[in-house]
Design a protein around this motif. Structure first.
Motif, PDB file in Angstrom:
ATOM      1  N   TYR A  16       0.823  -1.235   0.040  1.00  0.00           N
ATOM      2  CA  TYR A  16       0.183   0.132  -0.149  1.00  0.00           C
ATOM      3  C   TYR A  16       0.807   1.188   0.119  1.00  0.00           C
ATOM      4  O   TYR A  16       1.838   1.172   0.577  1.00  0.00           O
ATOM      5  N   VAL A  23       2.086  -5.844   1.636  1.00  0.00           N
ATOM      6  CA  VAL A  23       1.102  -6.664   2.480  1.00  0.00           C
ATOM      7  C   VAL A  23       1.040  -8.027   1.934  1.00  0.00           C
ATOM      8  O   VAL A  23       0.448  -8.950   2.405  1.00  0.00           O
ATOM      9  N   THR A  43      -7.065 -12.344  10.585  1.00  0.00           N
ATOM     10  CA  THR A  43      -7.083 -11.007  10.146  1.00  0.00           C
ATOM     11  C   THR A  43      -5.914 -10.187   9.767  1.00  0.00           C
ATOM     12  O   THR A  43      -4.762 -10.347  10.801  1.00  0.00           O
ATOM     13  N   GLY A  44      -5.846  -9.521   8.865  1.00  0.00           N
ATOM     14  CA  GLY A  44      -4.822  -8.652   8.411  1.00  0.00           C
ATOM     15  C   GLY A  44      -3.541  -9.565   7.693  1.00  0.00           C
ATOM     16  O   GLY A  44      -2.721  -8.924   7.290  1.00  0.00           O
ATOM     17  N   ALA A  45      -3.900 -10.692   7.364  1.00  0.00           N
ATOM     18  CA  ALA A  45      -3.034 -11.736   6.721  1.00  0.00           C
ATOM     19  C   ALA A  45      -2.778 -10.903   5.247  1.00  0.00           C
ATOM     20  O   ALA A  45      -1.856 -11.348   4.609  1.00  0.00           O
ATOM     21  N   GLY A  46      -3.937 -10.455   4.668  1.00  0.00           N
ATOM     22  CA  GLY A  46      -3.761  -9.751   3.402  1.00  0.00           C
ATOM     23  C   GLY A  46      -4.689 -10.427   2.466  1.00  0.00           C
ATOM     24  O   GLY A  46      -4.633 -10.251   0.971  1.00  0.00           O
ATOM     25  N   LYS A  47      -5.592 -11.105   2.862  1.00  0.00           N
ATOM     26  CA  LYS A  47      -6.634 -11.984   1.979  1.00  0.00           C
ATOM     27  C   LYS A  47      -7.402 -10.939   1.049  1.00  0.00           C
ATOM     28  O   LYS A  47      -7.641 -11.278  -0.157  1.00  0.00           O
ATOM     29  N   SER A  48      -8.058 -10.151   1.792  1.00  0.00           N
ATOM     30  CA  SER A  48      -8.840  -8.860   1.102  1.00  0.00           C
ATOM     31  C   SER A  48      -8.221  -8.325  -0.036  1.00  0.00           C
ATOM     32  O   SER A  48      -8.548  -8.325  -1.195  1.00  0.00           O
ATOM     33  N   THR A  49      -6.887  -7.947   0.328  1.00  0.00           N
ATOM     34  CA  THR A  49      -6.015  -7.322  -0.571  1.00  0.00           C
ATOM     35  C   THR A  49      -5.777  -8.509  -1.859  1.00  0.00           C
ATOM     36  O   THR A  49      -5.863  -7.875  -2.988  1.00  0.00           O
ATOM     37  N   GLN A  89     -16.753  -7.815   0.999  1.00  0.00           N
ATOM     38  CA  GLN A  89     -16.941  -8.341   2.354  1.00  0.00           C
ATOM     39  C   GLN A  89     -18.160  -7.806   3.138  1.00  0.00           C
ATOM     40  O   GLN A  89     -18.716  -8.011   3.792  1.00  0.00           O
ATOM     41  N   GLN A 201     -12.076 -16.745   7.326  1.00  0.00           N
ATOM     42  CA  GLN A 201     -11.683 -16.867   8.268  1.00  0.00           C
ATOM     43  C   GLN A 201     -11.809 -18.106   9.112  1.00  0.00           C
ATOM     44  O   GLN A 201     -10.953 -18.720   9.953  1.00  0.00           O
TER      45      GLN A 201
HETATM   46  P1  GTP Z   1      -9.639  -9.235   7.274  1.00  0.00           P
HETATM   47  O1  GTP Z   1     -10.379  -8.680   6.417  1.00  0.00           O
HETATM   48  O2  GTP Z   1      -9.595  -8.648   8.682  1.00  0.00           O
HETATM   49  O3  GTP Z   1      -9.787 -10.857   7.527  1.00  0.00           O
HETATM   50  O4  GTP Z   1      -8.053  -9.373   6.874  1.00  0.00           O
HETATM   51  P2  GTP Z   1      -7.352  -9.474   5.665  1.00  0.00           P
HETATM   52  O5  GTP Z   1      -6.712 -10.987   5.762  1.00  0.00           O
HETATM   53  O6  GTP Z   1      -8.332  -9.592   4.570  1.00  0.00           O
HETATM   54  O7  GTP Z   1      -6.344  -8.431   5.535  1.00  0.00           O
HETATM   55  P3  GTP Z   1      -6.398  -7.313   4.402  1.00  0.00           P
HETATM   56  O8  GTP Z   1      -5.916  -7.619   2.996  1.00  0.00           O
HETATM   57  O9  GTP Z   1      -7.598  -6.440   4.544  1.00  0.00           O
HETATM   58  O10 GTP Z   1      -5.170  -6.287   4.904  1.00  0.00           O
HETATM   59  C1  GTP Z   1      -3.869  -6.563   5.065  1.00  0.00           C
HETATM   60  C2  GTP Z   1      -3.160  -5.548   5.849  1.00  0.00           C
HETATM   61  O11 GTP Z   1      -3.156  -4.224   4.899  1.00  0.00           O
HETATM   62  C3  GTP Z   1      -3.441  -5.064   7.067  1.00  0.00           C
HETATM   63  O12 GTP Z   1      -2.499  -4.856   7.853  1.00  0.00           O
HETATM   64  C4  GTP Z   1      -4.187  -3.563   6.766  1.00  0.00           C
HETATM   65  O13 GTP Z   1      -4.184  -2.928   7.820  1.00  0.00           O
HETATM   66  C5  GTP Z   1      -3.575  -3.185   5.561  1.00  0.00           C
HETATM   67  N1  GTP Z   1      -4.513  -2.329   4.680  1.00  0.00           N
HETATM   68  C6  GTP Z   1      -5.742  -2.857   4.215  1.00  0.00           C
HETATM   69  N2  GTP Z   1      -6.173  -1.866   3.532  1.00  0.00           N
HETATM   70  C7  GTP Z   1      -5.189  -0.833   3.491  1.00  0.00           C
HETATM   71  C8  GTP Z   1      -5.259   0.523   2.818  1.00  0.00           C
HETATM   72  O14 GTP Z   1      -5.985   0.998   2.075  1.00  0.00           O
HETATM   73  N3  GTP Z   1      -3.989   1.159   3.019  1.00  0.00           N
HETATM   74  C9  GTP Z   1      -2.709   0.774   3.960  1.00  0.00           C
HETATM   75  N4  GTP Z   1      -2.010   1.621   3.995  1.00  0.00           N
HETATM   76  N5  GTP Z   1      -2.998  -0.261   4.380  1.00  0.00           N
HETATM   77  C10 GTP Z   1      -4.245  -1.082   4.189  1.00  0.00           C
END
Ligand code: GTP
Length: 242
Positions: A16, A23, A43-49, A89, A201
């Protein structure tokens, strides 16, 4: 020209803007038509990204993402959009009838197509319970619906479009285990040759997938079936027992 819906990540890294650490780092995998590929991780693993990179909400820093051998960055956005059914989501429903919400993305969908999609998404029953059926009005982004009902409508909307590739971002999280399993079974049957990628999750949602990817702090920590990962992946074992 092949148009199967094969999604391929090749050594994908993404960061990001302004972030120190990527990420996603060195992500490689292939999701095949007729199969469900699931991505599990805390949570935060990067799945949504990871999921959001496929419709190009974000572009790779290095590596590439291919669909049927074509780099998505060389694809017309309209072509890409037509191939993909992305279920975010948080369900995005607007004020209007259920039918109008279902036609968002495919104006010309018939009532029958809508009913079929609702059936697959296990949403028929609660929609039919309403006096006006698919003509009933949703207020304030579906304020009069439960979280699970909103998720099912959101899934049905993607089904109406009949895309080759389905991307589900934790779209089953508000469903009870039985409905979750039933919905995924119906999805598999009704979309037989589609490529399904599910981010989740909880283990119940991923356990039937042909391929499960364990994502940990932006890296792939293991790939396999539920049984395989239960045997050889400590992170997966932790998720299962948590
Ligand atoms: P959950 O949705 O909670 O299950 O997490 P996830 O595994 O889907 O992770 P996600 O891809 O949402 O986020 C991964 C990391 O990227 C986290 O540390 C977030 O804080 C960070 N992150 C997510 N969106 C953004 C963004 O728009 N900008 C920045 N700088 N960081 C982001």
């Amino acid at each position: 020209k092949s148009c199967d819906g094969i999604v391929e990540f090749k050594d994908v890294t993404f960061r990001y803007e302004g972030a120190e650490k990527p990420v996603l780092e060195g992500i490689s995998f292939t999701a095949k038509p007729g199969e469900t590929t699931a991505v599990i991780g805390s949570t935060g693993a990067g799945k949504s990204t990871l999921l959001q990179m496929i419709p190009r909400f974000y572009d790779v820093e290095s590596g590439s993402i291919l669909i049927d051998g074509v780099n998505i960055q060389n694809m017309k956005q309209s072509t890409l959009r037509n191939k993909i059914g992305y279920v975010p989501q948080k369900a995005m429903l607007f004020s209007g009838t259920i039918a109008e919400n279902m036609r968002y993305g495919k104006e010309e969908a018939t009532d029958e197509e809508i009913h079929d999609a609702l059936e697959t998404a296990q949403a028929s029953e609660f929609v039919q319970k309403r006096e006006q059926g698919i003509q009933s009005i949703l207020e304030q982004a579906g304020a009069n619906l439960s979280g699970g009902q909103k998720q099912r409508l959101s899934i049905a909307r993607a089904l109406v479009r009949k895309p080759q590739i389905y991307l589900f971002d934790d779209s089953f999280s508000a469903l009870d285990y039985k409905t979750d399993s039933k919905l995924r079974y119906a999805l598999k049957t009704e979309t037989s040759n589609a490529t399904i990628i599910i981010v989740a999750q909880r283990v119940n949602t991923v356990k039937d997938a042909e391929k499960i990817i364990v994502l940990n702090e932006g890296k792939i920590a293991g790939v396999g079936t539920h049984e395989e990962l239960l045997n050889n992946n400590t992170i997966y074992q932790e998720i299962v027992s948590s």
